[in-house]
Design an enzyme around this catalytic site. Structure first.
Site, short mmCIF file in Angstrom:
data_model
loop_
_atom_site.label_atom_id
_atom_site.label_comp_id
_atom_site.label_asym_id
_atom_site.label_seq_id
_atom_site.Cartn_x
_atom_site.Cartn_y
_atom_site.Cartn_z
N SER A 22 31.72 39.91 35.99
CA SER A 22 32.88 40.68 36.40
C SER A 22 33.71 39.88 37.39
O SER A 22 33.22 38.99 38.05
CB SER A 22 32.46 42.02 37.00
N ASP A 23 34.95 40.23 37.48
CA ASP A 23 35.88 39.58 38.39
C ASP A 23 36.27 40.58 39.46
O ASP A 23 37.07 41.48 39.21
CB ASP A 23 37.10 39.08 37.64
N LYS A 24 35.68 40.46 40.63
CA LYS A 24 36.03 41.35 41.73
C LYS A 24 36.78 40.53 42.76
O LYS A 24 36.23 39.66 43.39
CB LYS A 24 34.77 41.93 42.37
N THR A 25 38.04 40.78 42.87
CA THR A 25 38.86 39.98 43.77
C THR A 25 38.90 40.54 45.19
O THR A 25 39.45 39.91 46.07
CB THR A 25 40.31 39.89 43.24
N MET A 33 37.66 36.52 47.63
CA MET A 33 36.50 36.40 46.75
C MET A 33 35.38 35.73 47.53
O MET A 33 35.63 34.89 48.39
CB MET A 33 36.87 35.58 45.52
#
Length: 94
Positions: A22-25, A33
């Site tokens: 997943s991409d959690k910014t 990040m």
């Protein structure tokens, strides 16, 4: 547990996955990040967390300014002096 889905089939699709990336910014939290300490991608080349980050920095073109948040995060977590031991012959972005 406790998730609301718009497509019921998505639950079945998720059950068939081995790994979820997943991409959690951090947009709702710190707006930065961060690399987790637990990094289960060790191999013969990168035997620990520092090794994984080192290879990520080499792939991020460490001699140039970061182009995005991911490069900024990786280059900030790495000892760039170690990268200077390598010579980049070519770079093929994906």
């Amino acid at each position: 547990h406790g998730a609301i889905v718009t497509r019921l089939a998505s639950i079945e699709e998720m059950a068939g996955m081995n790994m979820l990336c997943s991409d959690k910014t951090g947009t709702l939290t710190l707006n930065t990040m961060m690399i987790q300490e637990h990094c289960p991608t060790y191999s013969d080349y990168a035997k620990d967390y520092k090794g994984v980050v080192q290879y990520a920095a080499l792939a991020a073109k460490w001699k140039e300014p970061p182009k995005d948040a991911l490069d900024t995060m990786v280059l900030g977590a790495c000892d760039l002096d170690v990268c200077d031991q390598y010579e980049m012959l070519d770079h093929q972005p994906f």
